[in-house]
Design an enzyme around this catalytic site. Structure first.
Site, PDB file in Angstrom:
ATOM      1  CD1 TRP A 101      -1.868  -2.327   1.905  1.00  0.00           C
ATOM      2  CD2 TRP A 101      -2.785  -1.555   0.028  1.00  0.00           C
ATOM      3  NE1 TRP A 101      -2.762  -3.274   1.464  1.00  0.00           N
ATOM      4  CE2 TRP A 101      -3.342  -2.832   0.319  1.00  0.00           C
ATOM      5  CE3 TRP A 101      -3.206  -0.879  -1.117  1.00  0.00           C
ATOM      6  CZ2 TRP A 101      -4.291  -3.423  -0.508  1.00  0.00           C
ATOM      7  CZ3 TRP A 101      -4.155  -1.474  -1.935  1.00  0.00           C
ATOM      8  CH2 TRP A 101      -4.679  -2.728  -1.630  1.00  0.00           C
ATOM      9  CG  ASP A 168      -2.602   4.164   4.589  1.00  0.00           C
ATOM     10  OD1 ASP A 168      -3.575   3.987   5.347  1.00  0.00           O
ATOM     11  OD2 ASP A 168      -2.415   3.504   3.557  1.00  0.00           O
ATOM     12  CE  LYS A 192      -7.003  -3.507   5.145  1.00  0.00           C
ATOM     13  NZ  LYS A 192      -6.710  -4.860   4.648  1.00  0.00           N
TER      14      LYS A 192
END
Length: 356
Positions: A101, A168, A192
């Site tokens: 990511w 992030d 998540k």
């Protein structure tokens, strides 16, 4: 049989959240209408958004210098949004590369200007977190990824710098205490650790905005979402409702401070068994192991079918590791009870007794 869900995302949610969401799909607030068919501008829908934003501010102690917005598109849409809002025309930003990511965030940001990767753990398949790197003083911002779900690594502390820090936090937001004031932007996909898929949260330092010289599309402009109180367009009412319920549940558990203690207990127990049991090996560097995602492999792949059968019999599901690592991945987000970790550990012990 009780199911113990270790899914890496979408995440496990508390049963009370599922129950209330299910009821709202049939009849929201005793209105005779489903939450799936109401206007996002209806008074009780607006209350959902307002409550969700307020709970993020409360649970994370967000200072007045920052604001909270909900957007769609998950963290992937935040990758270009960050660059649009913070990277000046002709400017430069610094990134760390610690997983898939982070790679994607770098790829998107490169569309907007010069991106300097100042540290990377790609050389060892992202099994550790780089440390001790200098952050250039001439960049518009520094970007990092706090937790790497695929590779099971987590930043235990964040660097200090004179430039805005962007992070992030998709897979560990609200799982531990974070000093929001030290960050220019924190963003996270909800699926998540916050709620169902379909939304992302961004916590933005307001005085950083409007300085890039870019003509930013409205939907990707943080300032627009702040001024519209996250209602610039039709937002996913059911998804934000799930986030709101989950945040209410977290508050009832004692907030981030209390859930952090539980998360530490779960991770400590899980890693103790991985290290103790001679049939398994952890894949992440010990000092960088994630509290959210424990990655490990079987030392003898011939026994995989036997271990998988024992997991199935115990009701342990979604434990398979990502294809880039293989093996197994136990995702232990806020709503996963300690009991589920104990069940998995017991299976691992029984497996050792039978095949060790």
């Amino acid at each position: 049989m009780k199911i113990h869900n270790f899914s890496a995302g979408p995440c496990i949610l508390p049963q009370v959240v599922f129950d209330k969401m299910a009821q709202a799909c049939l009849d929201f607030n005793n209105s005779g209408t489903s939450i799936l068919e109401i206007s996002h501008r209806r008074k009780d829908a607006v209350e959902v958004m307002d409550t969700a934003r307020a709970l993020v501010k409360e649970l994370m102690n967000v200072p007045e210098t920052h604001d909270v917005v909900f957007m769609q598109g998950g963290a992937s849409l935040q990758f270009p949004t960050v660059a649009y809002n913070l990277l000046r025309e002709g400017g430069k930003a610094a990134y760390t590369q610690t997983g898939k990511w982070a790679e994607n965030a770098i790829k998107e940001a490169k569309r907007f200007g010069e991106i300097e990767v100042i540290a990377s753990s790609k050389d060892k398949n992202y099994n550790y977190i780089p440390k001790g790197y200098p952050i250039p003083a001439d960049v518009d911002y520094f970007h990092c990824t706090s937790n790497n779900t695929i590779f099971g690594t987590q930043m235990k502390e964040f660097p200090t710098s004179s430039v805005p820090l962007v992070c992030d936090m998709s897979s560990d937001i609200l799982s531990r205490d974070i000093d929001v004031s030290k960050f220019g932007v924190i963003y996270a996909g909800a699926q998540k650790n916050m709620g169902p898929a379909g939304s992302a949260v961004a916590i933005v330092q307001k005085d950083l905005l409007g300085k890039t010289g870019r003509n930013i599309p409205d939907y990707l402009n943080y300032d627009v979402h702040i001024k519209k109180e996250s209602s610039f367009n039709t937002w996913p009412v059911i998804a934000i409702y799930g986030v709101m319920l989950n945040l209410q549940w977290l508050k009832e558990q004692g907030g981030v401070e209390e859930i952090s203690k539980i998360n530490t207990a779960k991770a400590d127990a899980m890693y103790h068994e991985i290290d103790r049991n001679g049939l398994f090996t952890g894949t992440a560097a010990t000092e960088d192991r994630s509290q959210m995602n424990a990655t490990f492999v079987l030392n003898n792949e011939i026994l995989k079918a036997d271990f998988d059968a024992m997991l199935k019999e115990a009701g342990v599901v979604s434990l398979a590791g990502h294809r880039d690592v293989g093996g197994y991945r136990a995702s232990m987000y806020n709503a996963l009870p300690l009991e589920s970790v104990e069940v998995l550990i017991e299976v691992m012990k029984q497996f050792e007794q039978q095949f060790g």
